[in-house]
Design a protein around this motif. Structure first.
Motif, mmCIF file in Angstrom:
data_model
loop_
_atom_site.group_PDB
_atom_site.id
_atom_site.type_symbol
_atom_site.label_atom_id
_atom_site.label_comp_id
_atom_site.label_asym_id
_atom_site.label_seq_id
_atom_site.Cartn_x
_atom_site.Cartn_y
_atom_site.Cartn_z
ATOM 1 N N MET A 77 -28.104 -136.626 -13.960
ATOM 2 C CA MET A 77 -29.527 -136.454 -14.283
ATOM 3 C C MET A 77 -30.022 -135.113 -13.778
ATOM 4 O O MET A 77 -30.794 -134.433 -14.449
ATOM 5 C CB MET A 77 -30.363 -137.587 -13.697
ATOM 6 C CG MET A 77 -30.319 -138.839 -14.524
ATOM 7 S SD MET A 77 -31.583 -140.046 -14.086
ATOM 8 C CE MET A 77 -30.921 -140.714 -12.577
ATOM 9 N N HIS A 78 -29.569 -134.725 -12.589
ATOM 10 C CA HIS A 78 -29.976 -133.434 -12.030
ATOM 11 C C HIS A 78 -29.444 -132.285 -12.892
ATOM 12 O O HIS A 78 -30.157 -131.331 -13.184
ATOM 13 C CB HIS A 78 -29.463 -133.313 -10.593
ATOM 14 C CG HIS A 78 -29.822 -132.022 -9.945
ATOM 15 N ND1 HIS A 78 -31.095 -131.748 -9.501
ATOM 16 C CD2 HIS A 78 -29.086 -130.923 -9.687
ATOM 17 C CE1 HIS A 78 -31.122 -130.529 -8.995
ATOM 18 N NE2 HIS A 78 -29.918 -130.007 -9.085
ATOM 19 N N THR A 79 -28.181 -132.397 -13.323
ATOM 20 C CA THR A 79 -27.554 -131.349 -14.130
ATOM 21 C C THR A 79 -28.154 -131.269 -15.528
ATOM 22 O O THR A 79 -28.467 -130.190 -16.020
ATOM 23 C CB THR A 79 -26.032 -131.597 -14.229
ATOM 24 O OG1 THR A 79 -25.486 -131.603 -12.915
ATOM 25 C CG2 THR A 79 -25.348 -130.529 -15.052
ATOM 26 N N LYS A 80 -28.323 -132.433 -16.171
ATOM 27 C CA LYS A 80 -28.803 -132.466 -17.547
ATOM 28 C C LYS A 80 -30.323 -132.378 -17.642
ATOM 29 O O LYS A 80 -30.870 -132.174 -18.715
ATOM 30 C CB LYS A 80 -28.310 -133.738 -18.246
ATOM 31 C CG LYS A 80 -26.797 -133.775 -18.395
ATOM 32 C CD LYS A 80 -26.354 -135.073 -19.053
ATOM 33 C CE LYS A 80 -24.859 -135.151 -19.156
ATOM 34 N NZ LYS A 80 -24.326 -134.453 -20.294
ATOM 35 N N LYS A 81 -31.003 -132.586 -16.515
ATOM 36 C CA LYS A 81 -32.457 -132.499 -16.428
ATOM 37 C C LYS A 81 -33.173 -133.483 -17.346
ATOM 38 O O LYS A 81 -34.226 -133.188 -17.908
ATOM 39 C CB LYS A 81 -32.942 -131.071 -16.665
ATOM 40 C CG LYS A 81 -32.375 -130.077 -15.672
ATOM 41 C CD LYS A 81 -33.029 -128.742 -15.761
ATOM 42 C CE LYS A 81 -32.432 -127.695 -14.888
ATOM 43 N NZ LYS A 81 -31.887 -127.977 -13.640
#
Length: 55
Positions: free
Chosen positions: A22-26
């Motif tokens: 989630m952090h990477t894909k935003k």
């Protein structure tokens, strides 16, 4: 929808991967997305190792 029972350690590991994704894909993702991503990575690694097996 069936309920999947997994042990606490596996759940924590999946949750950690989901948070990283989630952090990477935003954007928000769900456990289906995490599991599918893990399957894709696993299948890619099999393909990659198979390509190098012949030398």
């Amino acid at each position: 929808m069936k309920t999947l029972n997994i042990d606490d350690q596996t759940y924590r590991r999946l949750a950690s991967i989901m948070n990283d994704m989630m952090h990477t894909k935003k954007h928000d993702i769900n456990y289906d997305d995490v599991i599918n991503e893990l399957i894709d990575v696993y299948q890619d690694s099999l393909r990659f190792s198979g390509e190098n097996a012949g030398g």
